[in-house]
Design a protein around this motif. Structure first.
Motif, PDB file in Angstrom:
ATOM      1  N   LEU A  40       5.302   5.642  -7.156  1.00  0.00           N
ATOM      2  CA  LEU A  40       5.412   5.160  -5.800  1.00  0.00           C
ATOM      3  C   LEU A  40       6.878   5.238  -5.384  1.00  0.00           C
ATOM      4  CD1 LEU A  40       3.783   1.961  -4.400  1.00  0.00           C
ATOM      5  CD2 LEU A  40       6.216   2.331  -4.091  1.00  0.00           C
ATOM      6  N   LYS A  41       7.136   5.828  -4.236  1.00  0.00           N
ATOM      7  CA  LYS A  41       8.501   5.974  -3.734  1.00  0.00           C
ATOM      8  C   LYS A  41       8.673   5.058  -2.521  1.00  0.00           C
ATOM      9  CE  LYS A  41      11.814   9.455  -2.162  1.00  0.00           C
ATOM     10  NZ  LYS A  41      11.967  10.880  -1.838  1.00  0.00           N
ATOM     11  N   GLN A  42       9.549   4.069  -2.686  1.00  0.00           N
ATOM     12  CA  GLN A  42       9.841   3.090  -1.651  1.00  0.00           C
ATOM     13  C   GLN A  42      11.245   3.377  -1.125  1.00  0.00           C
ATOM     14  OE1 GLN A  42      10.346  -0.829  -3.291  1.00  0.00           O
ATOM     15  NE2 GLN A  42      10.223  -1.835  -1.308  1.00  0.00           N
ATOM     16  N   ASN A  51      10.290   4.262   4.677  1.00  0.00           N
ATOM     17  CA  ASN A  51       8.833   4.158   4.725  1.00  0.00           C
ATOM     18  C   ASN A  51       8.346   2.708   4.676  1.00  0.00           C
ATOM     19  OD1 ASN A  51       9.277   3.680   2.000  1.00  0.00           O
ATOM     20  ND2 ASN A  51       8.269   5.550   1.307  1.00  0.00           N
ATOM     21  N   GLN A  52       9.185   1.806   5.177  1.00  0.00           N
ATOM     22  CA  GLN A  52       8.783   0.416   5.356  1.00  0.00           C
ATOM     23  C   GLN A  52       9.592  -0.173   6.507  1.00  0.00           C
ATOM     24  OE1 GLN A  52       9.745  -1.226   1.450  1.00  0.00           O
ATOM     25  NE2 GLN A  52      11.471  -2.324   2.366  1.00  0.00           N
ATOM     26  N   ASN A  69       4.415  -1.394   5.162  1.00  0.00           N
ATOM     27  CA  ASN A  69       4.867  -0.222   4.415  1.00  0.00           C
ATOM     28  C   ASN A  69       3.865   0.924   4.443  1.00  0.00           C
ATOM     29  OD1 ASN A  69       4.151  -2.583   2.304  1.00  0.00           O
ATOM     30  ND2 ASN A  69       3.157  -0.687   1.684  1.00  0.00           N
ATOM     31  N   TRP A  71       4.384   3.586   1.873  1.00  0.00           N
ATOM     32  CA  TRP A  71       5.107   4.178   0.754  1.00  0.00           C
ATOM     33  C   TRP A  71       4.447   5.478   0.305  1.00  0.00           C
ATOM     34  CZ3 TRP A  71       4.700  -1.197  -1.804  1.00  0.00           C
ATOM     35  CH2 TRP A  71       5.687  -2.045  -1.303  1.00  0.00           C
ATOM     36  N   THR A  72       5.252   6.383  -0.192  1.00  0.00           N
ATOM     37  CA  THR A  72       4.770   7.680  -0.650  1.00  0.00           C
ATOM     38  C   THR A  72       4.324   7.584  -2.111  1.00  0.00           C
ATOM     39  OG1 THR A  72       6.372   8.714   0.828  1.00  0.00           O
ATOM     40  CG2 THR A  72       5.407  10.115  -0.875  1.00  0.00           C
ATOM     41  N   GLN A  86      -0.501   7.934  -0.060  1.00  0.00           N
ATOM     42  CA  GLN A  86       0.330   6.918   0.587  1.00  0.00           C
ATOM     43  C   GLN A  86      -0.184   5.547   0.163  1.00  0.00           C
ATOM     44  OE1 GLN A  86       2.354   9.794   1.945  1.00  0.00           O
ATOM     45  NE2 GLN A  86       3.029   7.824   2.726  1.00  0.00           N
ATOM     46  N   GLN A  88      -0.332   2.161   1.816  1.00  0.00           N
ATOM     47  CA  GLN A  88      -0.163   1.567   3.142  1.00  0.00           C
ATOM     48  C   GLN A  88      -0.608   0.114   3.102  1.00  0.00           C
ATOM     49  OE1 GLN A  88      -2.785   4.446   4.859  1.00  0.00           O
ATOM     50  NE2 GLN A  88      -1.103   5.770   5.505  1.00  0.00           N
ATOM     51  N   THR A 158      16.513   3.506  -2.456  1.00  0.00           N
ATOM     52  CA  THR A 158      15.201   3.980  -2.907  1.00  0.00           C
ATOM     53  C   THR A 158      14.826   3.400  -4.261  1.00  0.00           C
ATOM     54  OG1 THR A 158      15.584   6.061  -1.740  1.00  0.00           O
ATOM     55  CG2 THR A 158      13.852   6.065  -3.401  1.00  0.00           C
TER      56      THR A 158
END
Length: 174
Positions: A40-42, A51-52, A69, A71-72, A86, A88, A158
């Motif tokens: 998970l990439k935050q 992405n948040q 969020n 997040w990817t 994702q 979400q 990140t």
């Protein structure tokens, strides 16, 4: 008093009814198990990849802070990793000591075997911990299990979190 023909009918039908209710699924036909490591990439501050978004911050404390969020989800903790979904949802600072965030996530998969399927996940977001999988859709229908998570790479902007999924889900008969 019951009529003798009714008693005989009930006695003859009872084993059939019980047998129908107790038919187990043959092994590996009603449920699948998955063990899967994904990431998970935050991204907190690095524009344009953020992405948040903070949607509420109380005036005097972090308690109650609410962040939405998207997040990817990626297949490896690398810069050239493939996006496979994702995560979400929201995370909320619901801990008065301000050390853990409550998270409710809908992980939506894309471009792989589980394309369009989801996992519904809930739990606390410390640096390392475990979330509950409380449902799923598509190929992952009726999912239940856990996701062990930990931060494996962190910068000022990140976090990359390793997700180790262990779940059971219903096999689709349609």
């Amino acid at each position: 008093m019951a009529h003798p023909i009714h008693v005989v009918t009930i006695l003859l039908m009872s084993p059939l009814i019980l047998a129908m209710a107790a038919i187990p699924c043959p092994p590996n036909t009603c449920e699948n198990e998955i063990r899967w490591r994904i990431y998970l990439k935050q991204v907190v501050r690095a524009e344009p990849d953020v992405n948040q978004q903070n949607i509420f911050t109380p005036p005097a404390t972090l308690f109650g802070t609410t962040i939405v969020n998207d997040w990817t989800i990626i297949d490896a903790p690398a810069l050239n990793a493939t996006v496979i979904g994702q995560a979400q949802g929201v995370h909320i600072m619901s801990d008065l000591a301000s050390v853990g965030w409550y998270a409710s996530l809908n992980i939506v998969f894309q471009g792989n075997r589980f394309d369009g399927s989801t996992l519904q996940v809930m739990g606390v977001l410390p640096p390392a911990g475990e979330w509950a999988i409380v449902g799923g859709t598509g190929e992952l229908a009726l999912a239940r299990g856990t996701i062990k998570h930990k931060v494996v790479r962190a910068t000022a902007d990140t976090n990359i979190r390793q997700l180790d999924i262990h779940a059971f889900y219903a096999k689709s008969f349609i």
